[in-house]
Design an enzyme around this catalytic site. Structure first.
Site: not given
Lengths: 218, 207
Positions: B108, B111-113
């Site tokens: 991701c 962000c950090s999905c």
């Protein structure tokens, strides 16, 4: 917004360094931050894209130097203050000086499992899907100053629709309080060379998930 | 307690973070928005129940049960929903299959999905700038950071999780595991092989 969070393709950050036997949290406060975010979301205080947008608006030098959960914490403070759920003086003092606003519901030790199920982002379609798998599309070259999920490296690029994921709440709209504005969501596949030029590794393909307003026929 | 935590956390910068978090939690509690006991339960669940072992069961079942594998590839949300995880999968899980021709890798960049329901909390490296920046541009270089080298002919397919869809990589079943039970196969499934930055363990590694 064209912020520091949009990191795809940037150089200079160095190697990826995995940590052996990494614990779930590196400090107790990290868990509190995660759980606070979960409880406030459950309460309906804000939606996930408002949280992302608040992180994106952190100054780049802050974004790059604080840890992941610190970013969450700073974004929560911002959302709490901007939504009038508490004021900066209260956060600085560490105590509430007045009653809270009514929120939709409250997470408790009895119902906390409800917050462990991911919410659904499906929404009622307002129109038929414009694209189908196999269609050639070009991503738009857009630079909204507000939240968007179209990364810079994939703007103005030719790709092919691979999957149709149904109609979803549109983050660009949700994050600026304009409602769900449901949009069809597609996985769009790009050749590495389309994104990174003729010298790129020919064996690489990259996909993004793109909302319909990000795409035009090609 | 504060002094003790201070010692454990090495330094004043972190203790300032602790103070901010405590202030935020206290204010939100006093306002009536949150119940600290609910927070305790969420933390405990992530520390003890939700983790890559959930995804490993999914992978091992797909390796040993062709009907389940097909169901997983057709609709991962539906296929995984019945497995009784504490952190229940929502509507938007997609399983992507590695083959001799294609190796899948998930990132991701914005962000950090991450598919928390099946993999637990994302590791720090997944959330870091080096991974988020390079995975889409130099995936082979990232794989090298993990000690993984794939044949030149193998297509590398990177999935950037830019919406609420979450991706789980279904790695190739290791050789010499014919006749293995699902329980035994689980031991070969690593977190990283379900993100695409690693490969499953070989049978001799768990002997």
């Amino acid at each position: 917004m064209d912020g520091i969070h949009d990191m795809g393709g940037m150089d200079g950050f160095g190697k990826v360094v995995p940590e052996p036997n990494e614990p779930p949290f590196h400090a107790a406060w990290e868990g509190r931050v995660l759980a606070l975010q979960r409880a406030m979301s459950y309460a309906g205080a804000w939606q996930i894209d408002m949280s992302r947008a608040a992180q994106e608006r952190l100054p780049p030098q802050v974004y790059l130097t604080v840890s992941y959960y610190q970013r969450w914490e700073l974004a929560m403070e911002r959302n709490v203050i901007e939504r009038g759920l508490a004021d900066a003086g209260e956060l600085a003092a560490g105590h509430a000086q007045g009653a809270g606003k009514p929120l939709k519901r409250k997470l408790t030790a009895d119902n906390f499992l409800d917050s462990m199920t991911r919410g659904s982002f499906y929404r009622q379609a307002q129109a038929p899907a414009r694209f189908k798998p196999g269609d050639r599309v070009r991503t738009r070259n857009i630079h909204p100053p507000t939240h968007t999920r179209l990364p810079r490296y994939a703007r103005g690029r030719l790709g092919v629709v691979e999957l149709v994921h149904g109609c979803h709440a549109f983050p660009d709209s949700v994050a600026i309080e304009k409602g769900d504005d449901p949009q069809w969501l597609y996985t769009v596949l790009f050749e590495g060379r389309e994104l990174w030029g003729p010298d790129a590794d020919p064996s690489v393909k990259v996909s993004i998930d793109a909302f319909e307003p990000y795409l035009e026929p090609a | 307690m504060a002094a003790q935590e201070h010692q454990h956390e090495h330094g004043s910068e972190l203790s300032e973070v602790q103070l901010r978090v405590r202030a935020l939690e206290t204010v939100l509690t006093e306002k009536g928005y949150i119940d600290p006991a609910a927070l305790d339960r969420i933390i405990e669940t992530y520390e003890t129940k939700v983790g890559p072992h959930n995804g490993a069961r999914v992978v091992a079942r797909a390796w040993s049960n062709p009907a389940f594998k097909q169901a997983l590839l057709d609709d991962a949300s539906k296929a995984v929903r019945g497995m009784g995880h504490e952190s229940r999968v929502g509507d938007h899980l997609v399983a992507v299959e590695n083959t001799l021709q294609v190796h899948n890798m998930v990132v991701c960049t914005l962000c950090s999905c991450y598919p928390w329901e099946v993999l637990g909390l994302p590791p720090v490296w997944y959330k870091s700038a080096p991974y988020r920046s390079r995975a889409v541009k130099d995936p082979r270089g990232v794989l090298a950071d993990f000690g993984v080298k794939l044949p030149k002919e193998t297509q590398i397919r990177v999935w950037d999780s830019t919406a609420e869809t979450r991706f789980l990589v279904l790695p190739m079943r290791p050789q010499d595991t014919e006749g293995w039970s699902e329980e035994r196969l689980v031991q070969l499934v690593t977190r990283d092989c379900m993100i695409g930055t690693g490969l499953p363990k070989k049978p001799e590694e768990i002997a």
